[in-house]
Design an enzyme around this catalytic site. Structure first.
Site, PDB file in Angstrom:
ATOM      1  N   GLU A  84      -5.298   6.477  -1.266  1.00 46.75           N
ATOM      2  CA  GLU A  84      -4.315   7.290  -0.554  1.00 46.75           C
ATOM      3  C   GLU A  84      -4.452   8.785  -0.848  1.00 46.75           C
ATOM      4  OE1 GLU A  84      -2.355   6.651   1.804  1.00 46.75           O
ATOM      5  OE2 GLU A  84      -1.688   4.571   1.762  1.00 46.75           O
ATOM      6  N   SER A 120       2.977   7.334   6.829  1.00 47.13           N
ATOM      7  CA  SER A 120       3.309   8.402   5.891  1.00 47.13           C
ATOM      8  C   SER A 120       4.803   8.723   6.009  1.00 47.13           C
ATOM      9  CB  SER A 120       2.419   9.625   6.149  1.00 47.13           C
ATOM     10  OG  SER A 120       2.464  10.513   5.064  1.00 47.13           O
ATOM     11  N   HIS A 131      -5.852   8.380   3.021  1.00 43.61           N
ATOM     12  CA  HIS A 131      -4.566   8.483   3.703  1.00 43.61           C
ATOM     13  C   HIS A 131      -4.801   8.728   5.192  1.00 43.61           C
ATOM     14  CE1 HIS A 131      -0.235   9.070   3.725  1.00 43.61           C
ATOM     15  NE2 HIS A 131      -0.379  10.189   4.407  1.00 43.61           N
TER      16      HIS A 131
END
Length: 561
Positions: free
Chosen positions: A353, A221, A466
């Protein structure tokens, strides 16, 4: 008393390598550090752990909004067996994120401080100065606002793959990324901390059994974004030799900005500082306490998106800037000129995601909200500035992603896919192409798995959310209870891929599914319950956005895809 004294003297005068009968003590350039040995069930190899090793001076007082400085030397044996404080952030949000993402079985209570420039080291217990093991330097995520090194226990990766894992911290939020856009506060302090940590690794890691000539940086990330920034930065030449960006590259929307002045003025106004000059703003903010700056951070409500406020006038992130130091030019120019660190590079995304974690943490498109087409357009128009998307193309994009359906659930899922693509998928493909075209070995993956450690609130249909990859990368199925044999096997495979890449710049190895290099055929690896090769990741979506945005003139002060 005498025996205790003799023991302390022995620690202060010798370095102990890989002897489990006494705690490990290692020389650094600034002084000796005392670690501890930890074992791993089912593995004969124990791990030497050093927690909270300082790599820079505490960034306090005049060092706030300034480049990190080398740590002061010490003459005693520093105890590095407890977790360091994480960098200043909203404590409740930081603790929640830690509890969601950690690979360890037990929960740990976190502390937070502006004095946070520390790193954690995990190395096989039998290390010596001559071990020269591959080094894997982890950069955590959290939107440049949350997170810390201690969420991620590196013992499994270290023990199973015989590598040295180093998890670093860097200043976050106002402390890490406040910029006036000039010499008074250029910004990118968090990235300079990352660079300082890499210098520390070069100077010290050999004494922990690591090879300073074989350093891989990897992150997820905002950590993956940071890796991408460091790949482009001239400051990091020869500081690392391979890189892995998981779910984040330099084009991640919101994390790179061209005009820092409005955010700087808002912060100064909230702090009650005069704003006549940059020098006055910086001087005033340096006088504020850590708690006062934290209150400003909370009021700014960073990372949180809301359909109720004007997102054009809000700041969701305090961002990386083109400062002519870390980044000499706009990343697009650097990539186009092919003038960057062309090291072997793995870039990857997760299948969904924006499936659950990000919508939940950021507060947009809740799972229980029913949307029709009109509401979807209105909602996305509010967030268009963040994603660098011209508002007038949103209806066209909605048509694409709702796939002709008027079903509210499918429209909501389409919006989440839309955001996932513009935030992660498309930027990752574009950066991979640029890296490949510069002549560097490049590999891509898409992670597709539902971890058993997911929150019970998460919908079962969200596969490859995610941060799901983190459980596999750090061996959560091995450390925690309840994992299936399939999940344990997947984690061992992912760790093997990552460590092979750290060893020789190629993830492939005996007994593993073949992972093709990302060349003009654009082959990549789907990683999950079934791991297999595929081709042209997100090709349809990349073509759609490329064609759509090519018709538009660039919008001022925003990062378009």
């Amino acid at each position: 008393m005498c025996l205790s004294f003799l023991f302390l003297v022995s620690l202060a005068t010798c370095v102990v390598y890989g002897n489990p009968s006494s705690p490990p003590v290692v020389d650094t350039t600034k002084g000796k550090v005392l670690g501890k040995y930890v074992s791993l069930e089912g593995v004969t190899q124990s791990v030497a752990v050093f927690l909270g090793v300082p790599f820079a001076k505490p960034p306090l007082g005049s060092l706030r909004f300034a480049p990190p400085q080398p740590a002061e030397p010490w003459s005693f044996v520093k105890n590095t067996t407890t977790y360091p404080p994480m960098c200043s952030q909203d404590a409740a949000k930081g603790q929640r994120m830690n509890d969601l993402l950690t690979n360890r079985k037990e929960k740990i209570h976190l502390e937070f401080s502006e004095d946070c420039l520390y790193l954690n080291i995990y190395t096989p217990a039998d290390f010596t100065k001559n071990s020269r093991l591959p080094v894997m330097v982890w950069i955590h995520g959290g939107g440049m606002t949350l997170g810390g090194a201690s969420t991620y226990d590196g013992r499994v990766l270290s023990a199973y793959e015989n590598v040295v894992v180093v998890a670093i911290q860097y200043r976050l939020g106002i402390w890490g990324f406040f910029s006036t856009g000039d010499e008074h506060s250029r910004g990118n302090w968090g990235h300079l901390d990352q660079v300082a940590a890499l210098h520390w690794v070069q100077d010290n890691i050999a004494n922990f059994g690591g090879d300073p000539g074989s350093v891989t940086i990897f992150g997820e990330s905002a950590g993956g974004f940071s890796v991408s920034v460091l790949v482009l930065s001239p400051l990091t030449k020869n500081l690392f030799h391979r890189a892995i960006s998981e779910s984040g590259v330099v084009f991640l929307p919101g994390l790179l900005t061209k005009d820092v002045r409005p955010a700087a003025k808002q912060i100064a106004d909230m702090a009650g500082c005069e704003t006549t000059t940059s020098a006055i703003i910086v001087h005033c903010l340096r006088q504020k306490t850590e708690e006062e700056l934290l209150e400003i951070m909370k009021k700014m409500n960073l990372i949180k998106l809301s359909s109720q406020r004007d997102n054009k006038e809000s700041y969701h992130f305090l961002s990386t800037v083109v400062d002519n130091v870390v980044l000499p030019k706009d990343p697009k120019e650097i990539l186009a000129e092919k003038n960057f660190n062309t090291v072997p590079y793995i870039v990857g995304i997760n299948k969904q995601e924006c499936g659950w974690l990000l919508p939940t943490m950021m507060g947009f498109v809740p799972a229980d909200v029913e949307l029709d087409k009109k509401m979807a357009i209105t909602l996305l128009e509010k967030f268009a500035s963040l994603y660098g998307i011209p508002e007038d193309i949103i209806p066209v994009a909605i048509e694409k992603y709702r796939k002709g359906s008027d079903d509210s659930i499918k429209i909501r899922d389409g919006i989440l896919a839309f955001i996932g693509d513009v935030s992660f998928s498309i930027p990752s493909v574009m950066v991979s192409r640029d890296h490949r075209d510069a002549g560097a070995p490049t590999y891509m993956y898409e992670y597709q798995y539902y971890p058993s450690f997911s929150s019970p609130q998460r919908p079962k249909h969200v596969v490859g959310d995610h941060a799901d990859d983190l459980y596999s990368v750090f061996g959560a199925p091995i450390l925690r209870d309840g994992a299936s044999e399939e999940e344990i096997k997947l984690s061992k495979m992912v760790m093997k891929f990552w460590a092979n890449f750290a060893r020789n710049g190629n993830p492939n190895g005996r007994g593993l599914p073949h992972w093709p290099q990302y060349d003009q055929k654009e082959e990549y690896l789907q990683i999950g319950a079934t791991t297999q090769q595929s081709q042209r990741l997100k090709a349809e979506e990349v073509a759609f956005w490329t064609q759509l945005l090519a018709k538009r003139q660039p919008q001022p002060h925003h990062n378009e895809l």
